[in-house]
Design an enzyme around this catalytic site. Structure first.
Site, PDB file in Angstrom:
ATOM      1  N   GLY A  20       0.805  -1.201   0.000  1.00 22.19           N
ATOM      2  CA  GLY A  20       0.000   0.000   0.000  1.00 22.19           C
ATOM      3  C   GLY A  20       0.845   1.261   0.000  1.00 22.19           C
ATOM      4  O   GLY A  20       0.565   2.220  -0.716  1.00 22.19           O
ATOM      5  N   ARG A  24       7.230   1.899   1.045  1.00 24.08           N
ATOM      6  CA  ARG A  24       7.532   0.486   1.266  1.00 24.08           C
ATOM      7  C   ARG A  24       7.875  -0.190  -0.057  1.00 24.08           C
ATOM      8  O   ARG A  24       8.693  -1.105  -0.103  1.00 24.08           O
ATOM      9  CB  ARG A  24       6.351  -0.226   1.933  1.00 24.08           C
ATOM     10  CG  ARG A  24       6.679  -1.641   2.412  1.00 24.08           C
ATOM     11  CD  ARG A  24       5.558  -2.215   3.250  1.00 24.08           C
ATOM     12  NE  ARG A  24       5.403  -1.453   4.475  1.00 24.08           N
ATOM     13  CZ  ARG A  24       4.273  -1.400   5.187  1.00 24.08           C
ATOM     14  NH1 ARG A  24       3.206  -2.055   4.763  1.00 24.08           N
ATOM     15  NH2 ARG A  24       4.212  -0.703   6.307  1.00 24.08           N
ATOM     16  N   ARG A  43       1.588  11.370  -8.833  1.00 22.98           N
ATOM     17  CA  ARG A  43       0.874  11.570  -7.563  1.00 22.98           C
ATOM     18  C   ARG A  43       1.630  10.989  -6.370  1.00 22.98           C
ATOM     19  O   ARG A  43       1.035  10.660  -5.340  1.00 22.98           O
ATOM     20  CB  ARG A  43      -0.545  10.991  -7.622  1.00 22.98           C
ATOM     21  CG  ARG A  43      -1.463  11.691  -8.618  1.00 22.98           C
ATOM     22  CD  ARG A  43      -2.800  11.012  -8.721  1.00 22.98           C
ATOM     23  NE  ARG A  43      -3.678  11.709  -9.648  1.00 22.98           N
ATOM     24  CZ  ARG A  43      -4.781  12.368  -9.288  1.00 22.98           C
ATOM     25  NH1 ARG A  43      -5.120  12.428  -8.020  1.00 22.98           N
ATOM     26  NH2 ARG A  43      -5.524  12.970 -10.199  1.00 22.98           N
ATOM     27  N   ARG A  87      -0.448  -8.778  -3.304  1.00 22.08           N
ATOM     28  CA  ARG A  87      -0.446  -7.723  -2.294  1.00 22.08           C
ATOM     29  C   ARG A  87       0.500  -8.113  -1.173  1.00 22.08           C
ATOM     30  O   ARG A  87       0.440  -9.234  -0.646  1.00 22.08           O
ATOM     31  CB  ARG A  87      -1.854  -7.499  -1.759  1.00 22.08           C
ATOM     32  CG  ARG A  87      -1.849  -6.649  -0.483  1.00 22.08           C
ATOM     33  CD  ARG A  87      -3.157  -5.999  -0.172  1.00 22.08           C
ATOM     34  NE  ARG A  87      -3.269  -5.651   1.236  1.00 22.08           N
ATOM     35  CZ  ARG A  87      -2.545  -4.730   1.861  1.00 22.08           C
ATOM     36  NH1 ARG A  87      -1.604  -4.080   1.222  1.00 22.08           N
ATOM     37  NH2 ARG A  87      -2.744  -4.479   3.154  1.00 22.08           N
ATOM     38  N   SER A  90       0.604  -4.880   5.633  1.00 23.19           N
ATOM     39  CA  SER A  90       0.376  -5.158   7.044  1.00 23.19           C
ATOM     40  C   SER A  90      -1.100  -5.456   7.285  1.00 23.19           C
ATOM     41  O   SER A  90      -1.960  -5.139   6.468  1.00 23.19           O
ATOM     42  CB  SER A  90       0.816  -3.967   7.894  1.00 23.19           C
ATOM     43  OG  SER A  90       0.124  -2.800   7.495  1.00 23.19           O
ATOM     44  N   ASP A 204      -0.217  -5.335  14.092  1.00 26.40           N
ATOM     45  CA  ASP A 204      -0.924  -4.957  15.322  1.00 26.40           C
ATOM     46  C   ASP A 204      -1.994  -6.009  15.591  1.00 26.40           C
ATOM     47  O   ASP A 204      -2.250  -6.879  14.750  1.00 26.40           O
ATOM     48  CB  ASP A 204      -1.535  -3.567  15.208  1.00 26.40           C
ATOM     49  CG  ASP A 204      -2.444  -3.433  13.994  1.00 26.40           C
ATOM     50  OD1 ASP A 204      -3.653  -3.653  14.163  1.00 26.40           O
ATOM     51  OD2 ASP A 204      -1.947  -3.124  12.897  1.00 26.40           O
ATOM     52  N   ARG A 217       8.505  -2.135  11.702  1.00 23.63           N
ATOM     53  CA  ARG A 217       7.628  -2.699  10.672  1.00 23.63           C
ATOM     54  C   ARG A 217       8.418  -3.079   9.427  1.00 23.63           C
ATOM     55  O   ARG A 217       8.252  -4.162   8.889  1.00 23.63           O
ATOM     56  CB  ARG A 217       6.515  -1.703  10.331  1.00 23.63           C
ATOM     57  CG  ARG A 217       5.587  -1.487  11.518  1.00 23.63           C
ATOM     58  CD  ARG A 217       4.315  -0.776  11.150  1.00 23.63           C
ATOM     59  NE  ARG A 217       3.460  -0.632  12.324  1.00 23.63           N
ATOM     60  CZ  ARG A 217       2.151  -0.472  12.279  1.00 23.63           C
ATOM     61  NH1 ARG A 217       1.529  -0.447  11.114  1.00 23.63           N
ATOM     62  NH2 ARG A 217       1.453  -0.346  13.388  1.00 23.63           N
TER      63      ARG A 217
END
Length: 236
Positions: A20, A24, A43, A87, A90, A204, A217
């Protein structure tokens, strides 16, 4: 080029990993790929193409939520002829057996709503992963000794959820974790006849309140990326 992706034809690989977060994507490309080239900055949604064990791979951000994912997945498939989309991201754990840093390989993705909902009208369509990718991802996780889980996840269309009753039902019915993109990715893959999978790291936990610090992370997500790559290229 498309409205949202500035890459030229031929710059996007047939295999695309979709985190996402665009940063990353940059981290994963620089860490795991060779001969990396930035192919998109439109963008601020970064995309990179390189090679992994001699195989061309693109790692491209998808943004947060299913509407954003839908834009990028549609253009990658329709305009750049992507054939395998995985995909990597997290998720929040929803079962006691699921721990921080565990990997979830999503067999199915339940949801309340996706951008594709209007197509199905009264039908509750059941989005699922490509089995060949699922099978090789499981084999990769086993060989790496990673703590992993395979099963259903919940793709939420909101981040700040105010439906504890729905969360309770998801937990009661064995849902492993919650994230925001996989269900629409699986629907689009079915629509266009391509392969899709979601490989997620638990960052989480909804039941315990635990959460990985931001700095941890990235360092905890390496197994997820390598599992995704080995799923896409099992013989390399």
């Amino acid at each position: 080029m498309t409205v949202h992706i500035g890459a030229e034809q031929g710059q996007i690989a047939e295999t695309v990993l979709l985190p996402g977060d665009p940063y990353r994507a940059e981290w994963a490309a620089n860490k795991f790929l060779s001969d990396v080239v930035c192919v998109n900055k439109v963008r601020g949604m970064l995309g990179f193409t390189g090679t992994w064990r001699g195989n061309r791979v693109t790692i491209h951000g998808s943004g947060m939520g299913m509407p954003s994912l839908s834009i990028y997945a549609n253009e990658l498939i329709r305009d750049y002829r992507a054939k395998t989309l995985i995909r990597i991201g997290s998720c929040g754990g929803m079962q006691d057996s699921v721990k921080l840093r565990d990997v979830i390989i999503a067999m199915t993705a339940s949801t309340v709503s996706t951008p594709s909902r209007g197509i199905f009208k009264e039908l509750n369509y059941a989005p699922c992963a490509d089995y060949s990718l699922l099978e090789t991802a499981v084999a990769s996780a086993k060989s790496r000794g990673v703590s992993y889980h395979v099963g259903g996840i919940y793709s939420s269309d909101v981040f700040y959820d105010e439906r504890p009753d729905l969360t309770n039902e998801m937990e009661r019915h064995g849902t492993l974790g919650v994230e925001m993109e996989a269900a629409e990715l699986y629907i689009l893959a079915a629509r266009y006849g391509v392969r899709a999978l979601a490989v997620l790291t638990v960052s989480d936990h909804l039941k315990t309140g635990e959460a990985l610090p931001s700095a941890d992370r990235e360092t905890s997500f390496g197994d997820m990326v390598e599992i995704a790559l080995e799923a896409a290229f099992p013989s390399t």
